[in-house]
Write a protein that holds these residues in place. Structure first.
Motif, mmCIF file in Angstrom:
data_model
loop_
_atom_site.group_PDB
_atom_site.id
_atom_site.type_symbol
_atom_site.label_atom_id
_atom_site.label_comp_id
_atom_site.label_asym_id
_atom_site.label_seq_id
_atom_site.Cartn_x
_atom_site.Cartn_y
_atom_site.Cartn_z
ATOM 1 N N LEU A 9 0.808 -1.328 -0.360
ATOM 2 C CA LEU A 9 0.009 -0.196 -0.269
ATOM 3 C C LEU A 9 1.328 0.846 0.704
ATOM 4 O O LEU A 9 1.654 1.708 0.722
ATOM 5 N N SER A 10 0.688 2.025 -0.978
ATOM 6 C CA SER A 10 1.564 2.930 -1.455
ATOM 7 C C SER A 10 0.268 4.656 -0.822
ATOM 8 O O SER A 10 -0.547 4.320 -0.746
ATOM 9 N N PHE A 11 1.204 4.989 -0.651
ATOM 10 C CA PHE A 11 0.206 6.067 0.293
ATOM 11 C C PHE A 11 1.320 8.087 0.442
ATOM 12 O O PHE A 11 2.612 8.385 0.667
ATOM 13 N N GLY A 12 0.187 9.456 0.411
ATOM 14 C CA GLY A 12 0.548 10.036 1.353
ATOM 15 C C GLY A 12 0.593 11.321 0.079
ATOM 16 O O GLY A 12 0.447 11.231 -0.662
ATOM 17 N N SER A 13 0.839 12.335 1.001
ATOM 18 C CA SER A 13 1.141 14.044 0.612
ATOM 19 C C SER A 13 1.671 14.522 1.452
ATOM 20 O O SER A 13 1.846 14.451 2.566
ATOM 21 N N TYR A 14 2.720 15.371 1.055
ATOM 22 C CA TYR A 14 3.232 16.616 1.743
ATOM 23 C C TYR A 14 4.059 15.588 2.385
ATOM 24 O O TYR A 14 4.045 15.003 2.419
ATOM 25 N N TRP A 15 4.026 16.396 3.992
ATOM 26 C CA TRP A 15 4.380 15.882 4.883
ATOM 27 C C TRP A 15 5.837 14.439 4.471
ATOM 28 O O TRP A 15 5.584 13.154 5.511
ATOM 29 N N THR A 16 6.908 15.290 4.055
ATOM 30 C CA THR A 16 7.912 14.384 3.150
ATOM 31 C C THR A 16 7.241 13.224 2.008
ATOM 32 O O THR A 16 8.518 12.694 1.853
ATOM 33 N N GLY A 17 6.144 13.531 1.906
ATOM 34 C CA GLY A 17 5.957 13.164 0.434
ATOM 35 C C GLY A 17 5.646 11.420 0.854
ATOM 36 O O GLY A 17 4.291 10.749 1.798
ATOM 37 N N ILE A 18 5.110 10.433 -0.141
ATOM 38 C CA ILE A 18 5.489 9.190 -0.478
ATOM 39 C C ILE A 18 5.863 8.350 0.442
ATOM 40 O O ILE A 18 7.189 8.252 0.700
ATOM 41 N N ARG A 19 5.146 7.363 1.012
ATOM 42 C CA ARG A 19 5.318 6.228 2.023
ATOM 43 C C ARG A 19 4.683 4.911 1.258
ATOM 44 O O ARG A 19 3.834 5.262 0.702
ATOM 45 N N MET A 20 4.747 4.171 2.011
ATOM 46 C CA MET A 20 4.350 2.583 1.188
ATOM 47 C C MET A 20 4.864 1.736 2.740
ATOM 48 O O MET A 20 6.034 1.306 3.247
ATOM 49 N N ILE A 21 3.564 0.828 2.906
ATOM 50 C CA ILE A 21 3.997 -0.664 4.259
ATOM 51 C C ILE A 21 3.431 -1.592 3.045
ATOM 52 O O ILE A 21 2.276 -1.814 2.240
ATOM 53 N N ARG A 22 3.629 -2.368 4.013
ATOM 54 C CA ARG A 22 3.778 -4.311 3.331
ATOM 55 C C ARG A 22 2.119 -4.374 3.624
ATOM 56 O O ARG A 22 2.045 -4.497 5.603
ATOM 57 N N LEU A 23 1.352 -5.395 2.926
ATOM 58 C CA LEU A 23 -0.204 -5.778 3.500
ATOM 59 C C LEU A 23 -0.067 -7.431 3.979
ATOM 60 O O LEU A 23 0.383 -8.278 3.081
ATOM 61 N N PRO A 46 12.881 18.386 -2.549
ATOM 62 C CA PRO A 46 13.829 18.888 -1.992
ATOM 63 C C PRO A 46 13.577 20.191 -0.435
ATOM 64 O O PRO A 46 14.260 20.326 -0.154
ATOM 65 N N ASP A 47 12.435 21.024 -1.117
ATOM 66 C CA ASP A 47 12.379 21.696 -0.337
ATOM 67 C C ASP A 47 10.837 21.708 0.197
ATOM 68 O O ASP A 47 9.800 21.341 -0.583
ATOM 69 N N ALA A 48 9.796 21.955 1.189
ATOM 70 C CA ALA A 48 8.729 22.669 1.800
ATOM 71 C C ALA A 48 7.869 23.339 0.407
ATOM 72 O O ALA A 48 8.718 23.801 -0.062
ATOM 73 N N PRO A 49 6.733 22.776 0.318
ATOM 74 C CA PRO A 49 5.446 21.791 1.286
ATOM 75 C C PRO A 49 5.992 20.524 0.521
ATOM 76 O O PRO A 49 5.320 19.275 0.794
ATOM 77 N N TYR A 50 7.613 20.198 0.002
ATOM 78 C CA TYR A 50 7.078 18.765 -0.384
ATOM 79 C C TYR A 50 5.713 18.425 -1.413
ATOM 80 O O TYR A 50 5.196 17.099 -1.235
ATOM 81 N N ALA A 51 5.812 18.901 -2.497
ATOM 82 C CA ALA A 51 3.879 18.757 -2.842
ATOM 83 C C ALA A 51 3.950 17.407 -3.758
ATOM 84 O O ALA A 51 4.965 17.725 -5.262
ATOM 85 N N VAL A 52 4.193 16.218 -3.224
ATOM 86 C CA VAL A 52 3.774 15.380 -4.011
ATOM 87 C C VAL A 52 2.907 14.255 -3.321
ATOM 88 O O VAL A 52 3.070 14.658 -2.003
ATOM 89 N N GLU A 53 1.849 14.007 -4.238
ATOM 90 C CA GLU A 53 1.203 13.056 -3.308
ATOM 91 C C GLU A 53 0.223 11.918 -4.431
ATOM 92 O O GLU A 53 0.572 11.916 -5.623
ATOM 93 N N ALA A 54 -0.385 11.852 -4.022
ATOM 94 C CA ALA A 54 -1.613 10.340 -4.724
ATOM 95 C C ALA A 54 -0.812 9.607 -5.547
ATOM 96 O O ALA A 54 -0.763 9.494 -7.292
ATOM 97 N N PRO A 55 -0.017 8.710 -5.054
ATOM 98 C CA PRO A 55 0.479 7.006 -5.861
ATOM 99 C C PRO A 55 0.119 6.664 -6.114
ATOM 100 O O PRO A 55 -1.122 6.241 -5.829
ATOM 101 N N ASP A 56 -0.064 5.333 -7.483
ATOM 102 C CA ASP A 56 -0.608 4.916 -8.655
ATOM 103 C C ASP A 56 0.791 3.900 -9.292
ATOM 104 O O ASP A 56 1.162 5.216 -9.828
ATOM 105 N N ILE A 57 0.525 2.800 -8.642
ATOM 106 C CA ILE A 57 2.283 2.081 -9.337
ATOM 107 C C ILE A 57 2.558 1.605 -9.873
ATOM 108 O O ILE A 57 0.442 0.642 -9.203
ATOM 109 N N VAL A 58 2.166 0.889 -11.693
ATOM 110 C CA VAL A 58 1.554 0.158 -12.052
ATOM 111 C C VAL A 58 2.812 -1.037 -12.348
ATOM 112 O O VAL A 58 3.537 -0.606 -12.117
ATOM 113 N N LYS A 59 2.619 -2.309 -12.952
ATOM 114 C CA LYS A 59 3.708 -2.879 -13.425
ATOM 115 C C LYS A 59 3.698 -3.190 -14.612
ATOM 116 O O LYS A 59 2.379 -3.319 -15.271
ATOM 117 N N HIS A 60 4.608 -2.628 -15.477
ATOM 118 C CA HIS A 60 4.860 -2.571 -16.803
ATOM 119 C C HIS A 60 6.281 -3.633 -17.458
ATOM 120 O O HIS A 60 6.993 -2.520 -17.525
#
Length: 319
Positions: free
Chosen positions: A164-178, A199-213
């Motif tokens: 499960l990937s997730f996250g936004s701002y607050w240092t960005g995208i994280r992932m855990i195993r389910l 590299p700088d605040a507010p670390y504006a990256v979010e809404a991950p979607d990961i696919v295999k190709h």
């Protein structure tokens, strides 16, 4: 149609390899009720079902992927735990998939600008509106955390492991195993992976979607400012890795942990701030499903759908 698609793909590849600019396409034609945020869509035996932010996860259905009809919500009532994270019982950014004969939907409950947030899981045998049973909290953050439990996305990798990937701002995208048997966090692996940040605040990256190709996993993410109508600066970028946990790098080899990301879609013409994306593999190819703000309609958020092509180097583009 396939011949035209191949011609478009060949032309796009040639332009990319020569460094020429490739104009972004307009969204594919959609009609009906298409005012959405953070759409996720799946194809069922009875047609397409699309869920999005707000309501109790707003639902729309379509038989042809063109005309969409409002069809209530995923939930009939709000689970009691939502109030802990949203005083208005306002769920966000659902992610729907079908796994092992049942439908799963991960979603977030939070409030704008806060990382007092939680990701929930719901299950259904049909995927239809009103059929979902909530399974409770999967992962949560508080204001003491340096990351944010919103915008979830499920990935089942080529070895059958669930992430499960997730996250936004607050240092960005994280992932855990389910744990595949429960859909919840795997107790034997508590690693919190870091996939992307700025590299700088507010670390504006979010809404991950990961696919295999092919041989790579591709991390699509939304960058910059969402939810500001015609002032939005949202855009979709991508990086890839041979491992689901990264490191993800862009076409130039820059890590997504260092602000890297290859552009997939950004503001063009009346299409302002596209993002909140999900990827659906359909019968005619992969689709990028997203929202944008319509510059010809006072910045109203609308549904965008485009086919995804893959160039000769294995990088995605929309057409």
């Amino acid at each position: 149609m396939r011949r035209l698609s191949r011609l478009i793909a060949a032309t796009a590849t040639a332009l990319l390899l020569t460094g020429a600019a490739l104009a972004y396409p307009n969204p594919g034609r959609v009609t009906g009720d298409v005012v959405v945020h953070d759409p996720t869509m799946i194809r069922t035996s009875s047609g397409y079902v699309l869920y999005s932010t707000h309501g109790f996860l707003e639902a729309r259905t379509s038989t042809d992927r063109v005309h969409f009809t409002r069809a209530g919500n995923a939930f009939r009532t709000a689970p009691s735990w939502w109030r802990t994270y949203s005083s208005g019982n306002d769920p966000w950014a659902p992610d729907i998939s079908q796994q092992g004969g049942r439908y799963l939907m991960y979603y977030a409950v939070s409030s704008f600008g806060s990382n007092n947030s939680a990701i929930g899981l719901a299950t259904s045998t049909t995927g239809q509106p009103g059929s979902w049973t909530d399974q409770g909290v999967v992962y949560a953050t508080t204001t003491a955390n340096d990351h944010n439990a919103i915008d979830p996305n499920l990935l089942v990798d080529s070895s059958g492991r669930w992430w499960l990937s997730f996250g936004s701002y607050w240092t960005g995208i994280r992932m855990i195993r389910l744990n595949p048997s429960t859909g919840k966090r795997l107790s034997s692996d508590q690693t919190l992976h870091h996939l992307a940040t700025r590299p700088d605040a507010p670390y504006a990256v979010e809404a991950p979607d990961i696919v295999k190709h092919g041989n790579h996993y591709y991390l699509f993410a939304s960058y910059d400012r969402c939810c500001a109508g015609t002032s939005s600066t949202y855009k979709v970028k991508v990086g890839r890795s041979t491992s689901p946990t990264g490191p993800y790098t862009d076409r130039a080899g820059v890590s997504m942990l260092s602000g890297g990301g290859t552009m997939v879609l950004e503001t063009h013409g009346r299409v302002i701030g596209p993002g909140g994306q999900s990827v659906l593999s359909d019968v005619d190819g992969d689709l990028l499903v997203y929202h944008y703000y319509d510059g010809n309609d006072n910045g109203t958020p609308k549904l965008g759908i485009n086919l995804i092509g893959w160039d000769s180097a294995g990088w995605p583009y929309v057409y």
